[in-house]
Design a protein around this motif. Structure first.
Motif, PDB file in Angstrom:
ATOM      1  N   VAL A 238       0.823  -1.049  -0.020  1.00 39.13           N
ATOM      2  CA  VAL A 238       0.057  -0.028   0.034  1.00 39.13           C
ATOM      3  C   VAL A 238       0.839   1.325  -0.006  1.00 39.13           C
ATOM      4  O   VAL A 238       0.535   2.195  -0.649  1.00 39.13           O
ATOM      5  N   ARG A 239       1.925   1.483   0.732  1.00 37.37           N
ATOM      6  CA  ARG A 239       2.673   2.415   1.013  1.00 37.37           C
ATOM      7  C   ARG A 239       3.408   2.511  -0.335  1.00 37.37           C
ATOM      8  O   ARG A 239       3.816   3.949  -0.805  1.00 37.37           O
ATOM      9  N   GLY A 240       3.625   1.611  -1.175  1.00 38.41           N
ATOM     10  CA  GLY A 240       4.347   1.625  -2.573  1.00 38.41           C
ATOM     11  C   GLY A 240       3.524   2.272  -3.502  1.00 38.41           C
ATOM     12  O   GLY A 240       4.051   2.891  -4.746  1.00 38.41           O
ATOM     13  N   VAL A 241       2.085   2.462  -3.233  1.00 34.95           N
ATOM     14  CA  VAL A 241       1.205   3.023  -4.487  1.00 34.95           C
ATOM     15  C   VAL A 241       0.627   4.414  -4.132  1.00 34.95           C
ATOM     16  O   VAL A 241       0.156   5.086  -4.857  1.00 34.95           O
ATOM     17  N   ILE A 242       0.613   4.761  -2.743  1.00 40.13           N
ATOM     18  CA  ILE A 242       0.153   6.014  -2.361  1.00 40.13           C
ATOM     19  C   ILE A 242       0.954   7.134  -2.988  1.00 40.13           C
ATOM     20  O   ILE A 242       2.382   7.181  -3.157  1.00 40.13           O
ATOM     21  N   GLY A 243       0.451   8.278  -3.381  1.00 39.98           N
ATOM     22  CA  GLY A 243       0.826   9.343  -4.222  1.00 39.98           C
ATOM     23  C   GLY A 243       1.008   8.932  -5.676  1.00 39.98           C
ATOM     24  O   GLY A 243       1.583  10.017  -6.413  1.00 39.98           O
ATOM     25  N   ALA A 260       0.001   2.500   6.633  1.00 34.10           N
ATOM     26  CA  ALA A 260       0.808   2.683   5.575  1.00 34.10           C
ATOM     27  C   ALA A 260       1.507   4.077   5.479  1.00 34.10           C
ATOM     28  O   ALA A 260       2.704   4.491   5.124  1.00 34.10           O
ATOM     29  N   VAL A 261       0.691   4.919   6.143  1.00 33.18           N
ATOM     30  CA  VAL A 261       1.222   6.408   6.041  1.00 33.18           C
ATOM     31  C   VAL A 261       1.617   6.709   7.543  1.00 33.18           C
ATOM     32  O   VAL A 261       2.031   7.885   7.588  1.00 33.18           O
ATOM     33  N   GLY A 262       1.860   5.931   8.248  1.00 32.51           N
ATOM     34  CA  GLY A 262       2.388   5.772   9.601  1.00 32.51           C
ATOM     35  C   GLY A 262       1.698   5.878  10.928  1.00 32.51           C
ATOM     36  O   GLY A 262       2.262   6.181  11.849  1.00 32.51           O
ATOM     37  N   LEU A 263       0.388   5.892  10.716  1.00 30.40           N
ATOM     38  CA  LEU A 263      -0.504   5.892  11.748  1.00 30.40           C
ATOM     39  C   LEU A 263      -0.541   4.483  12.503  1.00 30.40           C
ATOM     40  O   LEU A 263      -0.183   3.597  12.021  1.00 30.40           O
ATOM     41  N   GLU A 264      -0.956   4.473  13.684  1.00 36.04           N
ATOM     42  CA  GLU A 264      -1.195   3.208  14.641  1.00 36.04           C
ATOM     43  C   GLU A 264      -2.362   2.673  14.721  1.00 36.04           C
ATOM     44  O   GLU A 264      -3.393   3.539  14.636  1.00 36.04           O
ATOM     45  N   THR A 265      -2.686   1.280  14.916  1.00 36.04           N
ATOM     46  CA  THR A 265      -4.256   0.983  15.212  1.00 36.04           C
ATOM     47  C   THR A 265      -4.079   0.142  16.608  1.00 36.04           C
ATOM     48  O   THR A 265      -3.200  -0.169  17.156  1.00 36.04           O
ATOM     49  N   VAL A 313      -9.573  17.002  12.872  1.00 36.52           N
ATOM     50  CA  VAL A 313      -8.129  16.842  13.309  1.00 36.52           C
ATOM     51  C   VAL A 313      -7.077  16.297  12.472  1.00 36.52           C
ATOM     52  O   VAL A 313      -7.729  15.731  11.423  1.00 36.52           O
ATOM     53  N   ARG A 314      -6.032  16.724  12.469  1.00 35.59           N
ATOM     54  CA  ARG A 314      -5.030  16.220  11.541  1.00 35.59           C
ATOM     55  C   ARG A 314      -3.742  15.558  12.080  1.00 35.59           C
ATOM     56  O   ARG A 314      -3.385  15.626  13.138  1.00 35.59           O
ATOM     57  N   TRP A 315      -3.192  14.401  11.047  1.00 37.42           N
ATOM     58  CA  TRP A 315      -1.976  13.843  11.596  1.00 37.42           C
ATOM     59  C   TRP A 315      -1.161  14.492  10.344  1.00 37.42           C
ATOM     60  O   TRP A 315      -1.293  14.441   9.275  1.00 37.42           O
ATOM     61  N   GLU A 316       0.208  14.704  10.857  1.00 44.27           N
ATOM     62  CA  GLU A 316       1.253  14.789   9.945  1.00 44.27           C
ATOM     63  C   GLU A 316       1.816  13.460   9.618  1.00 44.27           C
ATOM     64  O   GLU A 316       2.315  12.784  10.390  1.00 44.27           O
ATOM     65  N   THR A 317       1.852  13.481   8.251  1.00 44.28           N
ATOM     66  CA  THR A 317       2.376  11.912   7.738  1.00 44.28           C
ATOM     67  C   THR A 317       3.553  12.216   6.491  1.00 44.28           C
ATOM     68  O   THR A 317       3.547  13.463   6.125  1.00 44.28           O
ATOM     69  N   ASP A 318       4.170  11.245   6.064  1.00 44.93           N
ATOM     70  CA  ASP A 318       5.209  11.238   5.165  1.00 44.93           C
ATOM     71  C   ASP A 318       4.474  11.726   3.774  1.00 44.93           C
ATOM     72  O   ASP A 318       5.199  11.998   2.631  1.00 44.93           O
ATOM     73  N   PHE A 319       3.071  11.564   3.833  1.00 51.87           N
ATOM     74  CA  PHE A 319       2.759  11.927   2.534  1.00 51.87           C
ATOM     75  C   PHE A 319       1.724  13.028   2.692  1.00 51.87           C
ATOM     76  O   PHE A 319       0.823  13.405   1.980  1.00 51.87           O
ATOM     77  N   GLU A 335     -13.496   7.080  12.080  1.00 52.04           N
ATOM     78  CA  GLU A 335     -14.305   6.403  11.094  1.00 52.04           C
ATOM     79  C   GLU A 335     -13.805   6.805   9.658  1.00 52.04           C
ATOM     80  O   GLU A 335     -14.469   6.154   8.688  1.00 52.04           O
ATOM     81  N   GLY A 336     -12.891   7.600   9.575  1.00 50.08           N
ATOM     82  CA  GLY A 336     -12.343   7.811   7.911  1.00 50.08           C
ATOM     83  C   GLY A 336     -11.452   8.924   7.986  1.00 50.08           C
ATOM     84  O   GLY A 336     -11.522   9.860   8.911  1.00 50.08           O
ATOM     85  N   LEU A 337     -10.601   8.966   6.964  1.00 48.98           N
ATOM     86  CA  LEU A 337      -9.696  10.265   6.673  1.00 48.98           C
ATOM     87  C   LEU A 337      -9.512  10.313   5.159  1.00 48.98           C
ATOM     88  O   LEU A 337      -9.868   9.607   4.563  1.00 48.98           O
ATOM     89  N   VAL A 338      -8.862  11.654   4.957  1.00 45.94           N
ATOM     90  CA  VAL A 338      -8.596  12.052   3.761  1.00 45.94           C
ATOM     91  C   VAL A 338      -7.220  12.460   3.731  1.00 45.94           C
ATOM     92  O   VAL A 338      -6.674  12.972   4.565  1.00 45.94           O
ATOM     93  N   LEU A 339      -6.294  12.060   2.604  1.00 47.89           N
ATOM     94  CA  LEU A 339      -5.039  12.639   2.441  1.00 47.89           C
ATOM     95  C   LEU A 339      -5.205  13.511   1.151  1.00 47.89           C
ATOM     96  O   LEU A 339      -4.775  12.750   0.077  1.00 47.89           O
ATOM     97  N   PRO A 340      -5.579  14.843   1.239  1.00 44.36           N
ATOM     98  CA  PRO A 340      -5.732  15.334  -0.069  1.00 44.36           C
ATOM     99  C   PRO A 340      -4.438  15.518  -0.972  1.00 44.36           C
ATOM    100  O   PRO A 340      -4.541  15.801  -2.071  1.00 44.36           O
ATOM    101  N   GLU A 341      -3.524  15.645  -0.405  1.00 42.91           N
ATOM    102  CA  GLU A 341      -2.243  15.877  -1.405  1.00 42.91           C
ATOM    103  C   GLU A 341      -1.682  14.767  -2.036  1.00 42.91           C
ATOM    104  O   GLU A 341      -1.038  14.680  -3.225  1.00 42.91           O
ATOM    105  N   VAL A 342      -2.378  13.377  -1.794  1.00 48.36           N
ATOM    106  CA  VAL A 342      -1.896  12.096  -2.681  1.00 48.36           C
ATOM    107  C   VAL A 342      -3.186  11.704  -3.030  1.00 48.36           C
ATOM    108  O   VAL A 342      -3.232  10.496  -3.743  1.00 48.36           O
ATOM    109  N   GLY A 343      -4.398  12.199  -2.946  1.00 51.21           N
ATOM    110  CA  GLY A 343      -5.577  11.500  -3.516  1.00 51.21           C
ATOM    111  C   GLY A 343      -5.761  10.317  -3.024  1.00 51.21           C
ATOM    112  O   GLY A 343      -6.470   9.365  -3.415  1.00 51.21           O
TER     113      GLY A 343
END
Length: 372
Positions: A238-243, A260-265, A313-319, A335-343
């Protein structure tokens, strides 16, 4: 002969005496609060390795049918009910629920105080257990429960993923969507096919390079069973296709994209399983009643397990920034999030919702709009 549910903490819930062969099944014991959709639940690959306690008092009222299947087999280990019904005379029924479970070799325990079981799991958390039908020694049953692996750290996606790529609607006029199949439900496939998508289902062991070689318009991350923290091999893909292409995830797919973007579960105490979970879309204030089936959730940007306010709220990630888009109004988990810079975007709930509710099916349209 006896019939009972035994939990790993020693709690035992008795059913009425049963006839038939001695059998058992062990797994993680969870509960589902939906009033319908029992066949969809047991055939959902996300229930792999689990025993489902249905909270609705009558299960099986409208029989079973091929149309209600979410996959080609039963994935739940066993079912527990207050009262199981074996009706074949409902308008859409092609067979009786209890007969069908027997044909599928799935142990079914009914006549049990399911309210007491659910209260126990709600207070103590989901745990390992076993359904035992027939003449079982208590020590033998306890040993079988203790031998069952915990869901935490368990990779179950490898048990439900296809052996090879599957093409669906290859002659369609819509975008080419490449999916990592970690246990995709048939109703998700149906929603994408209804939108004339050219869909490819790939084994969850497929690398990012192999996915991108298919020249997809987007990558779709499906639902599935087990602990997302045990799926580092999928997270790497997944990390290899983001962006590089738009990416969208549902349920386990949501958790995998987040990791894949560095968050935890983290593991929820007893999970979200049912069809009446209110979720707020923060951008519009819209509240959808959603279908859910998951035992893990995403940690907030400050390490918190729940989100206090209704702000995105926001998380700062490598993407780039990841922004909270959806919030569970029961326990205020992500319940969901968006990463607008990488679609990229995700939802934790099930917008396809077989058999319902259908409040959130617009999510599939929003996904396709991401592609331009």
């Amino acid at each position: 002969m006896s019939a009972f549910l035994l939990l790993e903490d020693g709690s035992r819930f008795e059913g009425p005496p049963t006839a038939g062969e001695r059998c058992y099944a062990t797994g993680e014991v969870v509960f589902n609060t939906a009033m319908s959709g029992y066949q969809e639940a047991v055939t959902d690959p996300s229930y792999r390795g689990q025993i489902i306690v249905f909270t609705y008092p009558h299960v099986g009222n409208y029989g079973v049918s091929i149309a209600a299947q979410e996959s080609d087999r039963v994935h739940a280990r066993a079912v527990v009910m207050r009262e199981g019904v074996d009706r074949e005379d409902a308008p859409t029924a092609e067979g009786g629920w209890l007969t069908w479970l027997g044909d599928c070799a799935v142990p079914a325990l009914d006549g049990v105080d399911t309210r007491a079981i659910v209260r126990h799991i709600r207070d103590k958390g989901a745990m390992r257990g076993g359904v035992f039908l027939g003449d079982w020694d208590g020590e033998e049953a306890r040993a079988l429960v203790a031998a069952e692996p915990r869901i935490d750290g368990l990779d179950l996606a490898c048990e439900v993923t296809p052996d090879a790529m599957i093409k669906i609607n290859p002659g369609g006029t819509g975008p080419r969507i490449v999916a990592l199949d970690t246990g995709i439900k048939d109703s998700i496939v149906a929603q994408l096919r209804d939108r004339d998508v050219r869909l490819e289902l790939h084994p969850c062991t497929t690398s990012a390079e192999q996915l991108l070689a298919r020249e997809p318009d987007a990558v779709f991350l499906a639902n599935g069973p087990g602990d997302p923290a045990a799926l580092d091999h999928v997270v790497e893909s997944v990390r290899g296709v983001i962006g590089k292409v738009p990416v969208f995830g549902i349920c386990l797919g949501h958790q995998l994209l987040c990791r894949a973007v560095g968050l935890e579960t983290f593991k929820l105490p007893f999970g979200h399983r049912g069809s009446n979970h209110p979720v707020k879309q923060l951008a519009t204030g819209r509240i959808d009643i959603t279908s859910q089936n998951h035992g893990f959730a995403v940690v907030g940007p400050g390490g918190e397990l729940t989100i206090e306010g209704d702000e995105p709220v926001r998380w700062e990630t490598d993407f780039g920034a990841a922004e909270l888009s959806h919030l569970n109004l029961y326990d205020r988990t992500v319940e969901g999030l968006v990463l607008p810079e990488v679609g990229a975007a995700t939802v934790q709930y099930h917008p396809e919702a077989g058999p319902g509710p259908h409040d959130a099916r617009y999510v599939f349209d929003d996904f396709l709009k991401m592609l331009g």
